[in-house]
Motif scaffolding. Structure first.
Motif: not given
Length: 208
Positions: A40, A42, A69, A111-113
């Motif tokens: 997981d 961002t 990442r 998701r992930h910004g």
């Protein structure tokens, strides 16, 4: 023998379908099933394609090393019996379809910004995975989809992969299994000693 000349499970250049799995022109892979999360984080994710063994556990250390990442990977769909094409270009297009669908879903869900599709994909792979990633990047660019980065680990040009003939179906299965276990051994630091691996090594040497 060229290190990238081997019997695998996809393409006339790459592999024949597993026993009982019929090849299809272009299957519809499910981004929720066939794109596996490895780490997981961002930002824009890195998508890794499986090496010849088909599994993606070999990428776990890399996924941890490049945190925060997010990293996703595509295992060989043939491992779960999903019919796949029999030529390398169609495989690349199929993988491209599911990666694009997955990335669009991430942007839609925030998701992930991420918001929207972003400004380009990051692709990569080890050995055969990098070779397919290179071809995939080219096909995506031809479709007007930007590829911002391409990570190749010990990979070769797609035109260096060619069919290795002269193996019976059981020998192809043994070689595939040997490469799968060797890929786990190489990246998990496990001392794997198995008669099946030894038999696979003998098959490989016989066809060098």
């Amino acid at each position: 023998r060229d290190l990238h000349s081997f019997p695998t499970r996809r393409s006339s250049d790459l592999h024949s379908p597993p026993s009982g799995v019929a090849a299809v022109a272009r299957p519809q892979l499910d981004p929720d099933v066939h794109v596996l999360p490895l780490s997981d984080g961002t930002g824009e994710p890195l998508y890794l394609l499986h090496p010849s063994g088909g599994d993606v556990l070999c990428y776990m250390a890399l996924a941890r090393a490049i945190a925060p990442r997010p990293v996703y990977a595509l295992a060989d769909p043939g491992l779960d019996g999903t019919p796949m094409p029999v030529d390398l270009e169609s495989v690349a297009r199929c993988y491209g379809d599911v990666i694009v669908a997955h990335r669009a879903k991430l942007g839609h869900e925030g998701r992930h910004g991420l918001h929207g599709f972003g400004c380009g994909l990051f692709l990569g792979g080890w050995s055969m995975g990098g070779t397919v990633a290179q071809l995939l990047a080219r096909t995506l660019i031809e479709r007007g989809i930007d590829v911002r980065g391409l990570l190749l680990v010990d990979s070769n040009s797609p035109d260096r992969i060619r069919e290795l003939t002269g193996l019976a179906e059981t020998e192809v299965d043994a070689e595939f299994a040997r490469r799968y276990v060797r890929s786990l051994q190489a990246f998990s630091r496990l001392a794997i000693e198995d008669s099946a691996i030894a038999a696979g090594d003998q098959i490989g040497r016989a066809h060098v």
